[in-house]
Scaffold this motif. Sequence first.
Motif, PDB file in Angstrom:
ATOM      1  N   THR A 162      -1.573  -8.570   0.524  1.00  0.00           N
ATOM      2  CA  THR A 162      -1.066  -8.067  -0.751  1.00  0.00           C
ATOM      3  C   THR A 162      -1.511  -8.928  -1.923  1.00  0.00           C
ATOM      4  N   GLU A 163      -1.378  -8.327  -3.102  1.00  0.00           N
ATOM      5  CA  GLU A 163      -1.401  -9.121  -4.320  1.00  0.00           C
ATOM      6  C   GLU A 163      -0.049  -9.834  -4.352  1.00  0.00           C
ATOM      7  N   ASN A 164       0.013 -10.965  -5.012  1.00  0.00           N
ATOM      8  CA  ASN A 164       1.243 -11.741  -5.037  1.00  0.00           C
ATOM      9  C   ASN A 164       2.074 -11.330  -6.255  1.00  0.00           C
ATOM     10  N   ASN A 165       2.909 -10.321  -6.110  1.00  0.00           N
ATOM     11  CA  ASN A 165       3.698  -9.805  -7.227  1.00  0.00           C
ATOM     12  C   ASN A 165       5.195  -9.929  -6.964  1.00  0.00           C
ATOM     13  N   VAL A 222      -4.883 -13.674  -2.374  1.00  0.00           N
ATOM     14  CA  VAL A 222      -4.271 -12.625  -1.546  1.00  0.00           C
ATOM     15  C   VAL A 222      -3.210 -13.270  -0.662  1.00  0.00           C
ATOM     16  N   SER A 223      -2.007 -12.704  -0.686  1.00  0.00           N
ATOM     17  CA  SER A 223      -0.911 -13.195   0.145  1.00  0.00           C
ATOM     18  C   SER A 223      -0.856 -12.406   1.449  1.00  0.00           C
ATOM     19  N   VAL A 251       1.804  -0.171  -4.273  1.00  0.00           N
ATOM     20  CA  VAL A 251       0.640  -0.388  -5.136  1.00  0.00           C
ATOM     21  C   VAL A 251      -0.049  -1.723  -4.855  1.00  0.00           C
ATOM     22  N   GLU A 252       0.738  -2.794  -4.672  1.00  0.00           N
ATOM     23  CA  GLU A 252       0.150  -4.127  -4.508  1.00  0.00           C
ATOM     24  C   GLU A 252      -0.383  -4.396  -3.106  1.00  0.00           C
ATOM     25  N   VAL A 253      -0.102  -3.518  -2.155  1.00  0.00           N
ATOM     26  CA  VAL A 253      -0.548  -3.740  -0.778  1.00  0.00           C
ATOM     27  C   VAL A 253      -2.015  -3.355  -0.656  1.00  0.00           C
TER      28      VAL A 253
END
Length: 175
Positions: free
Chosen positions: A14-17, A48-49, A73-75
């Motif tokens: 994921t993005e880290n959000n 990327v997390s 969305v962030e995945v």
Amino acid sequence: MESNQNTYTISIYTENNIGLLNRISAIFQRRHINIESLNTSISEIEDVSRFTIVVKLEEDRIKKIVGQIEKQVEVIKAYYHTDEETIYQESCMFKLKSDLLFEEREIQNIIKESNARIVTVNKEFFVLEKSGKRNEIEQLYRDFSVYGIMQFVRSGRIAVTKEEMKISQMLTAFN
């Protein structure tokens, strides 16, 4: 009623959000699925997390869950794997009274046989660290419980797949 539940390790890149953990855990909560273990960390890919989640489910349900996770969305990508397809460990720490280390010979035997590592020792307490499979950690917990555990903590599962995951190539193709 026989259950076809298996243990699955879900890897989510994921993005880290902020708030993503809540939305991912809500996917499980709405379906009344218990998360056995959850770990978040950076991944092998810069910025990327990675979430590592362990659940016990039927395969058709795990496919649906991973599909729902990927709609966030962030995945970037989510995968699921069986225990046979992964190499995994957990870590734990025990805090015990120092006099046990010096006065109870069996404590030294337990430490040696379990391959636990002494992290620190002072007059009041000592701290041990152990990495391994969950059943090894649970056995060590039972062994030390007889003597009294001052504090205990266990991590979530960390895992890598035996087969190569193509996530790095996939991300390179996006850039």
